[in-house]
Design a protein around this motif. Sequence first.
Motif, PDB file in Angstrom:
ATOM      1  N   ILE A  45      23.382 -43.399  -7.765  1.00  0.00           N
ATOM      2  CA  ILE A  45      24.205 -42.344  -7.148  1.00  0.00           C
ATOM      3  C   ILE A  45      23.861 -40.990  -7.763  1.00  0.00           C
ATOM      4  O   ILE A  45      23.625 -40.007  -7.066  1.00  0.00           O
ATOM      5  N   LEU A  46      23.810 -40.960  -9.088  1.00  0.00           N
ATOM      6  CA  LEU A  46      23.594 -39.689  -9.790  1.00  0.00           C
ATOM      7  C   LEU A  46      22.213 -39.095  -9.527  1.00  0.00           C
ATOM      8  O   LEU A  46      22.061 -37.868  -9.500  1.00  0.00           O
ATOM      9  N   VAL A  47      21.212 -39.928  -9.325  1.00  0.00           N
ATOM     10  CA  VAL A  47      19.866 -39.423  -9.012  1.00  0.00           C
ATOM     11  C   VAL A  47      19.899 -38.597  -7.719  1.00  0.00           C
ATOM     12  O   VAL A  47      19.154 -37.642  -7.554  1.00  0.00           O
ATOM     13  N   GLY A  48      20.836 -38.946  -6.838  1.00  0.00           N
ATOM     14  CA  GLY A  48      21.008 -38.184  -5.601  1.00  0.00           C
ATOM     15  C   GLY A  48      21.735 -36.864  -5.796  1.00  0.00           C
ATOM     16  O   GLY A  48      21.644 -35.969  -4.950  1.00  0.00           O
ATOM     17  N   ASN A  49      22.451 -36.722  -6.883  1.00  0.00           N
ATOM     18  CA  ASN A  49      23.120 -35.433  -7.169  1.00  0.00           C
ATOM     19  C   ASN A  49      22.047 -34.372  -7.392  1.00  0.00           C
ATOM     20  O   ASN A  49      21.040 -34.617  -8.047  1.00  0.00           O
ATOM     21  N   GLN A  76      12.527 -45.773  -6.418  1.00  0.00           N
ATOM     22  CA  GLN A  76      13.875 -46.209  -6.060  1.00  0.00           C
ATOM     23  C   GLN A  76      14.235 -47.576  -6.666  1.00  0.00           C
ATOM     24  O   GLN A  76      15.328 -47.762  -7.186  1.00  0.00           O
ATOM     25  N   ASN A  77      13.278 -48.515  -6.598  1.00  0.00           N
ATOM     26  CA  ASN A  77      13.561 -49.857  -7.134  1.00  0.00           C
ATOM     27  C   ASN A  77      13.801 -49.828  -8.651  1.00  0.00           C
ATOM     28  O   ASN A  77      14.635 -50.576  -9.162  1.00  0.00           O
ATOM     29  N   VAL A  78      13.095 -48.952  -9.348  1.00  0.00           N
ATOM     30  CA  VAL A  78      13.316 -48.825 -10.802  1.00  0.00           C
ATOM     31  C   VAL A  78      14.744 -48.343 -11.069  1.00  0.00           C
ATOM     32  O   VAL A  78      15.464 -48.914 -11.898  1.00  0.00           O
ATOM     33  N   ILE A  79      15.127 -47.304 -10.339  1.00  0.00           N
ATOM     34  CA  ILE A  79      16.477 -46.729 -10.525  1.00  0.00           C
ATOM     35  C   ILE A  79      17.545 -47.766 -10.207  1.00  0.00           C
ATOM     36  O   ILE A  79      18.492 -47.968 -10.983  1.00  0.00           O
ATOM     37  N   GLU A  80      17.383 -48.432  -9.072  1.00  0.00           N
ATOM     38  CA  GLU A  80      18.392 -49.421  -8.665  1.00  0.00           C
ATOM     39  C   GLU A  80      18.478 -50.575  -9.655  1.00  0.00           C
ATOM     40  O   GLU A  80      19.550 -51.133  -9.870  1.00  0.00           O
ATOM     41  N   SER A  81      17.373 -50.920 -10.245  1.00  0.00           N
ATOM     42  CA  SER A  81      17.390 -52.031 -11.215  1.00  0.00           C
ATOM     43  C   SER A  81      18.128 -51.628 -12.492  1.00  0.00           C
ATOM     44  O   SER A  81      18.610 -52.490 -13.224  1.00  0.00           O
ATOM     45  N   ILE A  82      18.188 -50.353 -12.777  1.00  0.00           N
ATOM     46  CA  ILE A  82      18.937 -49.908 -13.970  1.00  0.00           C
ATOM     47  C   ILE A  82      20.437 -49.966 -13.705  1.00  0.00           C
ATOM     48  O   ILE A  82      21.170 -50.661 -14.396  1.00  0.00           O
ATOM     49  N   SER A  83      20.912 -49.258 -12.690  1.00  0.00           N
ATOM     50  CA  SER A  83      22.338 -49.377 -12.327  1.00  0.00           C
ATOM     51  C   SER A  83      22.649 -48.597 -11.064  1.00  0.00           C
ATOM     52  O   SER A  83      21.946 -47.640 -10.709  1.00  0.00           O
ATOM     53  N   GLU A  84      23.735 -48.985 -10.413  1.00  0.00           N
ATOM     54  CA  GLU A  84      24.169 -48.286  -9.209  1.00  0.00           C
ATOM     55  C   GLU A  84      24.722 -46.893  -9.548  1.00  0.00           C
ATOM     56  O   GLU A  84      24.442 -45.922  -8.832  1.00  0.00           O
ATOM     57  N   PRO A  85      25.485 -46.737 -10.643  1.00  0.00           N
ATOM     58  CA  PRO A  85      25.893 -45.367 -11.003  1.00  0.00           C
ATOM     59  C   PRO A  85      24.697 -44.428 -11.156  1.00  0.00           C
ATOM     60  O   PRO A  85      24.713 -43.304 -10.657  1.00  0.00           O
ATOM     61  N   ILE A 111      13.133 -44.855 -17.671  1.00  0.00           N
ATOM     62  CA  ILE A 111      13.354 -43.437 -17.322  1.00  0.00           C
ATOM     63  C   ILE A 111      12.318 -42.576 -18.030  1.00  0.00           C
ATOM     64  O   ILE A 111      11.733 -41.657 -17.443  1.00  0.00           O
ATOM     65  N   ALA A 112      12.062 -42.876 -19.291  1.00  0.00           N
ATOM     66  CA  ALA A 112      11.033 -42.126 -20.032  1.00  0.00           C
ATOM     67  C   ALA A 112       9.685 -42.265 -19.320  1.00  0.00           C
ATOM     68  O   ALA A 112       8.928 -41.287 -19.214  1.00  0.00           O
ATOM     69  N   GLN A 113       9.404 -43.447 -18.809  1.00  0.00           N
ATOM     70  CA  GLN A 113       8.133 -43.666 -18.105  1.00  0.00           C
ATOM     71  C   GLN A 113       8.040 -42.824 -16.835  1.00  0.00           C
ATOM     72  O   GLN A 113       6.977 -42.314 -16.501  1.00  0.00           O
ATOM     73  N   LEU A 114       9.162 -42.684 -16.148  1.00  0.00           N
ATOM     74  CA  LEU A 114       9.156 -41.839 -14.941  1.00  0.00           C
ATOM     75  C   LEU A 114       8.987 -40.364 -15.313  1.00  0.00           C
ATOM     76  O   LEU A 114       8.223 -39.633 -14.677  1.00  0.00           O
ATOM     77  N   LEU A 115       9.700 -39.934 -16.334  1.00  0.00           N
ATOM     78  CA  LEU A 115       9.587 -38.523 -16.746  1.00  0.00           C
ATOM     79  C   LEU A 115       8.155 -38.208 -17.204  1.00  0.00           C
ATOM     80  O   LEU A 115       7.651 -37.100 -16.989  1.00  0.00           O
ATOM     81  N   ALA A 116       7.525 -39.200 -17.794  1.00  0.00           N
ATOM     82  CA  ALA A 116       6.153 -38.999 -18.300  1.00  0.00           C
ATOM     83  C   ALA A 116       5.149 -38.739 -17.172  1.00  0.00           C
ATOM     84  O   ALA A 116       4.072 -38.191 -17.409  1.00  0.00           O
ATOM     85  N   GLN A 117       5.510 -39.125 -15.940  1.00  0.00           N
ATOM     86  CA  GLN A 117       4.607 -38.930 -14.789  1.00  0.00           C
ATOM     87  C   GLN A 117       4.575 -37.484 -14.295  1.00  0.00           C
ATOM     88  O   GLN A 117       3.679 -37.109 -13.530  1.00  0.00           O
ATOM     89  N   ILE A 118       5.575 -36.698 -14.655  1.00  0.00           N
ATOM     90  CA  ILE A 118       5.688 -35.350 -14.088  1.00  0.00           C
ATOM     91  C   ILE A 118       4.554 -34.468 -14.600  1.00  0.00           C
ATOM     92  O   ILE A 118       4.238 -34.482 -15.788  1.00  0.00           O
ATOM     93  N   GLU A 119       3.951 -33.748 -13.679  1.00  0.00           N
ATOM     94  CA  GLU A 119       2.796 -32.922 -14.057  1.00  0.00           C
ATOM     95  C   GLU A 119       3.207 -31.506 -14.456  1.00  0.00           C
ATOM     96  O   GLU A 119       4.223 -30.992 -14.001  1.00  0.00           O
TER      97      GLU A 119
END
Lengths: 382, 382
Positions: free
Chosen positions: A80-84, A68-77, A244-252
């Motif tokens: 919001i969209l991550v919740g979509n 969450q903190n990574v996402i929020e540090s990027i932007s509020e839009p 974001i690339a770093q987060l996607l890289a975590q997916i198994e």
Amino acid sequence: MENEKKIDVETKDETKIENVDQNMKNTLEKVEDDLFWIDPRQSRDVRVLGFNWFNEDKTYRRFALKYQNVIESISEPLNILVGNTAGGAIAFYSDTNILKIKVKLSHKFLMSHMAYTGQAGFDLYIGSEPSDLKFYRSSTFNFKNDEYEFTFFSNLSGGHLLVLNFPLYASVSEVLIGINKKASVLPAHNYQDKGKIVFYGTSITQGGCASRPGMAYPAIVGRKLGYECLNFGFSGNGFGEKEIAQLLAQIENVKLFVLDYEGNASGPDLKLEKTLVTFIEQLRTFNPTVPILVLSKITTCFDAFYEEGAQLKKRLNEFQRKTVAKFHKNDPYIYFYDGGELLKDIGFEGTVDGVHPNDLGFYEMARKLTPVIKFILDKQKG
Amino acid sequence: MENEKKIDVETKDETKIENVDQNMKNTLEKVEDDLFWIDPRQSRDVRVLGFNWFNEDKTYRRFALKYQNVIESISEPLNILVGNTAGGAIAFYSDTNILKIKVKLSHKFLMSHMAYTGQAGFDLYIGSEPSDLKFYRSSTFNFKNDEYEFTFFSNLSGGHLLVLNFPLYASVSEVLIGINKKASVLPAHNYQDKGKIVFYGTSITQGGCASRPGMAYPAIVGRKLGYECLNFGFSGNGFGEKEIAQLLAQIENVKLFVLDYEGNASGPDLKLEKTLVTFIEQLRTFNPTVPILVLSKITTCFDAFYEEGAQLKKRLNEFQRKTVAKFHKNDPYIYFYDGGELLKDIGFEGTVDGVHPNDLGFYEMARKLTPVIKFILDKQKG
């Protein structure tokens, strides 16, 4: 299918469509509330797909709460969209003759160029197995409300695989599934254990402007190939950030990454050119042999009618092609596909506004991409 | 195409999409208001198509004002729907570099399963001639309002044929077209003087639920064949009344009637079986040799998933086929086409709600119907 009785029609300038056309009313059947209600957050009877960290967080969010903190540090839009809930689905086998949902939205948009069934509705596919799913119906409702109920069916017979796709452009805090009390329910354990396809991109990736969730192109590809597809399309915010690339890289258990973010990163500072190499390198840190497909943008009205647009498109197309070619020298698992090819065969009819695909455009995107993706997956299997 | 600045995002549960995604905002360009404004009701610079009695009445209504009492005597829902502008278009040649519209709606619906661009927006096609039109953009706007302005382009070069399609599910009291003051304007005199194709039917005929007006199947057929198409689809109210047939029979220079109203006349009292013969006979009073194509309904989720639906569909299909065959003995100008064929090749993906086509469904309907209609028209020409 017709309305026999004389009906009241409001005389003001806005009329309820069901007062004019009975086929347009929100729910066709009335169902008593004596149902068994399943909450996917608390039940093991259904399987939730498309939210990679759902078992951990029990929220319908596209990234884990721990990020969450990574996402929020990027932007509020972006937050919001991550919740979509684009790309989410609930899959289960049941012989219920009634299927109803109760939905609470925690966020919505009100876009005029996208049907609300696509923005905030669920749609239902019915079949015998994942490779044999037929669209049945989408949930319509009064979009002025943040909560709605919808009855998909009340007299269906037989046992079926039921797949409910989540809204594309809204956030869902709760969805309850109502079934007949005597019905059996089995989670779709056999459903899509082949691994995941991860799509990263823009509003187009997110599914704007499909008329219902199942028509977003990643959803169609997923149905055709029987893979779980994770949708990381972030409307207007697919900027290719390293984080974001770093987060996607975590997916198994990822079988393919699709990078489709040119549309958001083609502004004056050409973020695409600044980010793509790093984005790929970040994915590679944990996924050295997982195929990556770089997909350039579909042709928009700006590209088609303006020399400036055509030039920019050409430049970014060549940049992506060359970047992939450069990687390819040491990395055989990287591919490029020219998105300008996708809507070619349907003239210019495939968008709703010159930019965002309509259902025709999405279907055509999936029709052309599916064999490409299948080729890559098959090759990888060896 | 991206948003560089930090932007404010509303924190309540409904966010303006343009605060999250700049590509989603209503109008991309700002245009000063120093334009020349054309009111098609008072100007001979543009040609209005799709409203048969426009030159007489100067209203965007699908039946003449002189028939108002007939319409009102049938029902108030029909009266509202006659005001809906499905099938209307404005066509002109111009070298304007700016194109803007100001629209006043006199009636609208608020349906959740149809994008508002389709319900109440205009869409623009650009080309060199009627047989060469490319979709450019549709007008998005805040659908809470009954008036809107939209800028289609502000820096287009060259001279073009411009075709603006009217909303499918709203009534328009006024539309003004803003162009550059120095621009030349020529009405599309060469546009569609081949005669008219008249479509009569249901919500599907009217264009529910296309994402934009140009995607209704009669509009696509019209573009492909270069004919003016008159859309008499009356959502939920295509009951096949004798009086409506009498009004349609008055229209001059008709090259084909398409009767596509099974969907509304398949209720418990099977109005289709009670009305079809009379409807055809009424059309024949003034049009003894104009071809009539009876088109049965597309396959809905009710037909596909329920034995009862399949049986009803089969019965009405056979009824229409046999009725046409009976007429055909003395009337070589009558044809039947099985609407159940239309969405077959795209599985069950062609509707938004199991009943009403999405843009994929409409495109597919037009793709299959166009050669059928062309065959009939060519045969008639001899």
